[in-house]
Design an enzyme around this catalytic site. Structure first.
Site, mmCIF file in Angstrom:
data_model
loop_
_atom_site.group_PDB
_atom_site.id
_atom_site.type_symbol
_atom_site.label_atom_id
_atom_site.label_comp_id
_atom_site.label_asym_id
_atom_site.label_seq_id
_atom_site.Cartn_x
_atom_site.Cartn_y
_atom_site.Cartn_z
ATOM 1 N N ARG A 64 24.176 3.524 101.995
ATOM 2 C CA ARG A 64 24.925 2.282 101.259
ATOM 3 C C ARG A 64 26.055 2.654 101.219
ATOM 4 N NH1 ARG A 64 23.732 0.267 95.003
ATOM 5 N NH2 ARG A 64 24.688 -1.496 95.098
ATOM 6 N N GLU A 103 23.364 7.513 93.504
ATOM 7 C CA GLU A 103 24.871 7.355 93.472
ATOM 8 C C GLU A 103 25.415 6.329 92.592
ATOM 9 O OE1 GLU A 103 28.346 6.643 96.429
ATOM 10 O OE2 GLU A 103 26.745 7.458 97.406
#
Length: 305
Positions: A64, A103
């Site tokens: 991502r 994250e």
């Protein structure tokens, strides 16, 4: 970007009965070792540890790349009120801890002004780290189509996996992996339109039927300006294929579905990627990929039979 809101930071892997330990078989035990570190870590009975947020760094191979700032702020606001409900999963590196999963929670925690966050420390190989990060993002529906396709391609390139192997690891059909990877054949400018949400995956797949890259870009821009539907783009693609100047292309593309089916059959029987390139209706080449000597010998034996 598509994705379900998850304001409390809970991990959907647990909701779906597919926790991180079960994602990769033989998941290794938690580890929080080192005399100096234990002075700074608060170990709880659940196997979690508390780490300084500045000791944690994101994984550079995290699939991502795009993070919605508005949704990050929403999560940060929730963290201020409720704390980090779901710990991050990290692995110990030289002098820091690398994020395997979480994250977004880490970024939101920094926005919320936290100095420490709860983590679970795991030992994974680089390949396992990439797989877990990909699986978590897919199940959260956080990846855009290009990020997802690039993540699949990285697994194939870095670790010499076949599409079938990737499909099994992420619990997807092989055709899903194949269709995702096809998006990487589009011009980068069109991939950017897909990432930004200006065109959909359906639009992108329809554009793949157009071989001329300039024409692809022309229609892609037309989608944005005129709001064309996927059906309208498919119609334009077919019209391109029926123009007099492309009469031969019309004949050669008429039986695409048949040859694609044969590619699938040959891929299954050989266990590796097979590509059929046709020069015309009677001639062409069959390309069989292999990724090691063992692969080559196995394929050669099957062809001898």
């Amino acid at each position: 970007m598509a994705g379900k809101k998850n304001v409390l930071g809970k991990n959907p892997l647990e909701k779906k009965g597919r926790g991180l330990d079960s994602v990769i078989s033989g998941g290794r035990a938690d580890k929080a070792s080192g005399k100096n570190e234990k002075k700074e870590e608060n170990v709880s009975g659940s196997g979690e540890v508390i780490l300084g947020i500045n000791k944690i760094e994101p994984n550079k191979n995290q699939p991502r790349k795009e993070f919605d700032q508005e949704r990050l702020q929403e999560l940060a606001d929730s963290i201020k009120e409720h704390g980090v409900v779901q710990p991050l999963v990290v692995s110990k590196q030289d002098g820091y801890y690398q994020i395997i999963a979480g994250e977004r929670r880490w970024r939101a925690s920094k926005l919320a002004g936290l100095k420490e966050v709860p983590v679970v420390i795991k030992e994974y190989s680089p390949q396992e780290v990439m797989e877990v990060a990909l699986i978590e993002n897919i199940q959260r529906e956080d990846l855009n189509p290009v990020e997802e396709a690039k993540a699949y391609q990285n697994l194939i390139d870095e670790y010499h996996l076949k599409q079938e192997d990737v499909a099994k690891k992420v619990s997807k059909n092989r055709s899903t992996i194949t269709n995702a990877l096809r998006l990487l054949k589009l011009d980068e400018s069109i991939q950017d339109m897909l990432v930004s949400g200006d065109i959909s995956s359906g639009h992108a797949r329809a554009l793949l039927a157009i071989e001329n890259l300039d024409r692809q870009k022309e229609i892609a821009n037309k989608i944005i300006k005129e709001g064309l539907s996927v059906r309208e783009v498919e119609k334009l693609s077919k019209e391109d294929g029926t123009k007099p100047a492309k009469k031969k292309e019309k004949t050669s593309t008429k039986h695409d579905a048949v040859y694609e089916e044969w590619e699938e059959k040959l891929t299954r029987s050989t266990g590796t990627k097979v590509k059929i390139d046709r020069k015309n209706e009677k001639q062409g080449t069959i390309k069989i990929e292999y990724y090691s000597i063992e692969d080559f010998e196995k394929i050669a034996k099957k062809l001898q039979k």
